[in-house]
Motif scaffolding. Structure first.
Motif, PDB file in Angstrom:
ATOM      1  N   LYS A  46      -6.571  15.121   0.899  1.00 49.45           N
ATOM      2  CA  LYS A  46      -7.147  15.815  -0.260  1.00 49.45           C
ATOM      3  C   LYS A  46      -6.236  15.676  -1.478  1.00 49.45           C
ATOM      4  CE  LYS A  46      -9.056  20.267  -1.695  1.00 49.45           C
ATOM      5  NZ  LYS A  46      -9.347  21.675  -1.268  1.00 49.45           N
ATOM      6  N   GLN A  47      -4.937  15.784  -1.277  1.00 49.75           N
ATOM      7  CA  GLN A  47      -3.997  15.663  -2.389  1.00 49.75           C
ATOM      8  C   GLN A  47      -4.048  14.279  -3.022  1.00 49.75           C
ATOM      9  OE1 GLN A  47      -2.392  17.776  -4.046  1.00 49.75           O
ATOM     10  NE2 GLN A  47      -0.918  16.525  -5.214  1.00 49.75           N
ATOM     11  N   LEU A  48      -4.324  13.255  -2.221  1.00 46.78           N
ATOM     12  CA  LEU A  48      -4.353  11.878  -2.710  1.00 46.78           C
ATOM     13  C   LEU A  48      -5.692  11.492  -3.327  1.00 46.78           C
ATOM     14  CD1 LEU A  48      -2.389  10.233   0.218  1.00 46.78           C
ATOM     15  CD2 LEU A  48      -1.665  10.246  -2.179  1.00 46.78           C
ATOM     16  N   GLU A  49      -6.652  12.387  -3.314  1.00 48.79           N
ATOM     17  CA  GLU A  49      -7.959  12.095  -3.907  1.00 48.79           C
ATOM     18  C   GLU A  49      -7.794  11.805  -5.403  1.00 48.79           C
ATOM     19  OE1 GLU A  49     -11.847  11.235  -3.953  1.00 48.79           O
ATOM     20  OE2 GLU A  49     -10.901  12.022  -2.133  1.00 48.79           O
ATOM     21  N   GLY A  50      -8.188  10.611  -5.804  1.00 49.42           N
ATOM     22  CA  GLY A  50      -8.172  10.271  -7.216  1.00 49.42           C
ATOM     23  C   GLY A  50      -6.823   9.909  -7.785  1.00 49.42           C
ATOM     24  N   GLN A  51      -5.798   9.781  -6.936  1.00 49.34           N
ATOM     25  CA  GLN A  51      -4.492   9.368  -7.446  1.00 49.34           C
ATOM     26  C   GLN A  51      -3.785   8.487  -6.423  1.00 49.34           C
ATOM     27  OE1 GLN A  51      -2.624  13.098  -8.443  1.00 49.34           O
ATOM     28  NE2 GLN A  51      -1.805  13.400  -6.395  1.00 49.34           N
ATOM     29  N   ASP A  52      -2.881   7.652  -6.924  1.00 44.76           N
ATOM     30  CA  ASP A  52      -2.220   6.670  -6.067  1.00 44.76           C
ATOM     31  C   ASP A  52      -1.096   7.265  -5.240  1.00 44.76           C
ATOM     32  OD1 ASP A  52      -3.890   4.671  -6.944  1.00 44.76           O
ATOM     33  OD2 ASP A  52      -2.446   3.843  -8.385  1.00 44.76           O
ATOM     34  N   TYR A  53      -0.445   8.311  -5.768  1.00 42.79           N
ATOM     35  CA  TYR A  53       0.745   8.859  -5.122  1.00 42.79           C
ATOM     36  C   TYR A  53       0.639  10.371  -5.022  1.00 42.79           C
ATOM     37  CZ  TYR A  53       2.250   4.152  -6.222  1.00 42.79           C
ATOM     38  OH  TYR A  53       2.310   2.784  -6.313  1.00 42.79           O
ATOM     39  N   ILE A  54       1.455  10.955  -4.161  1.00 44.46           N
ATOM     40  CA  ILE A  54       1.287  12.361  -3.804  1.00 44.46           C
ATOM     41  C   ILE A  54       1.423  13.284  -5.009  1.00 44.46           C
ATOM     42  CG2 ILE A  54       2.298  14.258  -2.475  1.00 44.46           C
ATOM     43  CD1 ILE A  54       2.968  12.239  -0.279  1.00 44.46           C
ATOM     44  N   ALA A  55       2.397  13.018  -5.875  1.00 40.17           N
ATOM     45  CA  ALA A  55       2.623  13.895  -7.033  1.00 40.17           C
ATOM     46  C   ALA A  55       2.350  13.156  -8.335  1.00 40.17           C
ATOM     47  CB  ALA A  55       4.039  14.452  -7.014  1.00 40.17           C
ATOM     48  N   GLY A  56       1.424  12.238  -8.318  1.00 41.59           N
ATOM     49  CA  GLY A  56       1.049  11.500  -9.510  1.00 41.59           C
ATOM     50  C   GLY A  56       1.733  10.153  -9.601  1.00 41.59           C
ATOM     51  N   LYS A  99      -9.633   6.470   9.721  1.00 47.60           N
ATOM     52  CA  LYS A  99     -10.960   6.390   9.105  1.00 47.60           C
ATOM     53  C   LYS A  99     -11.397   7.757   8.589  1.00 47.60           C
ATOM     54  CE  LYS A  99     -12.499   2.473  11.923  1.00 47.60           C
ATOM     55  NZ  LYS A  99     -13.438   2.032  12.995  1.00 47.60           N
ATOM     56  N   GLU A 100     -10.862   8.805   9.191  1.00 47.27           N
ATOM     57  CA  GLU A 100     -11.160  10.159   8.706  1.00 47.27           C
ATOM     58  C   GLU A 100     -10.393  10.493   7.434  1.00 47.27           C
ATOM     59  OE1 GLU A 100     -11.539  13.495  11.531  1.00 47.27           O
ATOM     60  OE2 GLU A 100     -10.664  12.108  12.994  1.00 47.27           O
ATOM     61  N   PHE A 101      -9.341   9.715   7.155  1.00 47.74           N
ATOM     62  CA  PHE A 101      -8.457  10.027   6.032  1.00 47.74           C
ATOM     63  C   PHE A 101      -8.262   8.771   5.179  1.00 47.74           C
ATOM     64  CE2 PHE A 101      -7.093  12.450   9.847  1.00 47.74           C
ATOM     65  CZ  PHE A 101      -7.513  13.719   9.441  1.00 47.74           C
ATOM     66  N   PRO A 102      -9.316   8.321   4.515  1.00 49.38           N
ATOM     67  CA  PRO A 102      -9.236   7.043   3.795  1.00 49.38           C
ATOM     68  C   PRO A 102      -8.221   7.033   2.661  1.00 49.38           C
ATOM     69  CG  PRO A 102     -11.256   8.234   3.246  1.00 49.38           C
ATOM     70  CD  PRO A 102     -10.641   8.942   4.411  1.00 49.38           C
ATOM     71  N   ASN A 103      -7.989   8.178   2.041  1.00 51.62           N
ATOM     72  CA  ASN A 103      -7.000   8.213   0.965  1.00 51.62           C
ATOM     73  C   ASN A 103      -5.588   8.009   1.508  1.00 51.62           C
ATOM     74  OD1 ASN A 103      -9.051   8.790  -0.913  1.00 51.62           O
ATOM     75  ND2 ASN A 103      -8.866  10.989  -0.524  1.00 51.62           N
ATOM     76  N   VAL A 104      -5.338   8.544   2.705  1.00 54.98           N
ATOM     77  CA  VAL A 104      -4.042   8.345   3.349  1.00 54.98           C
ATOM     78  C   VAL A 104      -3.869   6.874   3.724  1.00 54.98           C
ATOM     79  CG1 VAL A 104      -2.590   8.923   5.334  1.00 54.98           C
ATOM     80  CG2 VAL A 104      -3.928  10.717   4.192  1.00 54.98           C
TER      81      VAL A 104
END
Length: 235
Positions: free
Chosen positions: A151-161, A185-190
């Motif tokens: 969820k944190q990686l949604e829409g961004q490349d890295y954990i804190a921007g 597959k459950e965590f595509p952003n990861v």
């Protein structure tokens, strides 16, 4: 970035925590020397190692060019990452608000996404008695934490921007996802974040820091090493 003339001494075994620091040193491009601490043979309990890492855990470093030019030893992987990031002014933002976010996710890894995954490894792979309650407890918590990261990686490349020590801290633990019973597959952003980081040459080099063949360890099969590593009490 200050020039490092004398190599930083890295006390190391190729575990997820050890890889955090080897990756960081490779990213910084500073000279360092690896000292193997064979945790399966009890090197971590030797007095000379305890003098720099009193919790008898790897990794640890000695910087011969510490504050004021005097040597300094640092133990605990997050403390090492912060020390190096602050010294060399890399991978740790100067902006106070962004720095707080990096700290939050660095400590999230230290407080959860390391210890809980470690317990997952222990009860799924190493425990002589397979206790289903314990396995379920830590596999479920691992799954929850991967969900938080995804969820944190949604829409961004890295954990804190921007790429930071928060990413360096979490990557190596996440690479054990199959043994942890996870499906990326459950965590595509990861999954995409892992690929992004593994494509960095310094990350590749840091993960490739190994020990000589005769010092390698397969903990799942090495019962003597398990005796050394597990069930330790105060001495």
């Amino acid at each position: 970035m200050p020039e490092q003339t004398a190599p930083i001494e890295l006390y190391y075994f190729p575990t997820p925590n050890g890889h955090k620091v080897s990756i960081m040193l490779e990213e910084l491009g500073v000279p360092y020397t690896v000292h193997a601490i064979h945790i399966g043979k009890g090197d971590q309990f030797k007095p000379e190692f305890l003098a720099i890492s009193p919790n008898n855990k790897i990794p640890a470093i000695v910087d011969p060019e510490g504050p004021g030019g005097a040597p300094i030893s640092v133990f605990e992987s997050a403390a090492i990452l912060k020390y190096l990031a602050e010294k060399f002014d890399r991978f740790y933002p100067r902006d106070p608000r962004t720095r707080v976010e990096v700290d939050e996710w660095l400590f999230w890894q230290m407080g959860g996404f390391g210890p809980m995954l470690g317990q997952n490894h222990h009860f799924k792979q190493y425990a002589p008695e397979k206790i289903q309650y314990a396995i379920d407890r830590y596999v479920n918590e691992t799954h929850r934490l991967y969900g938080v990261l995804n969820k944190q990686l949604e829409g961004q490349d890295y954990i804190a921007g921007e790429y930071s020590i928060a990413d360096i801290a979490s990557l190596s633990w996440s690479l054990g996802w199959e043994k942890q019973g996870m499906d990326l597959k459950e965590f595509p952003n990861v999954a995409a974040w892992q690929d992004r980081l593994k494509a960095r040459p310094a990350v590749e080099r840091g993960l490739a820091v190994k020990l000589p063949e005769d010092q390698q360890m397969n903990l799942a099969d090495d019962k003597e090493a398990q005796k050394v590593l597990f069930n330790q009490r105060a001495k």
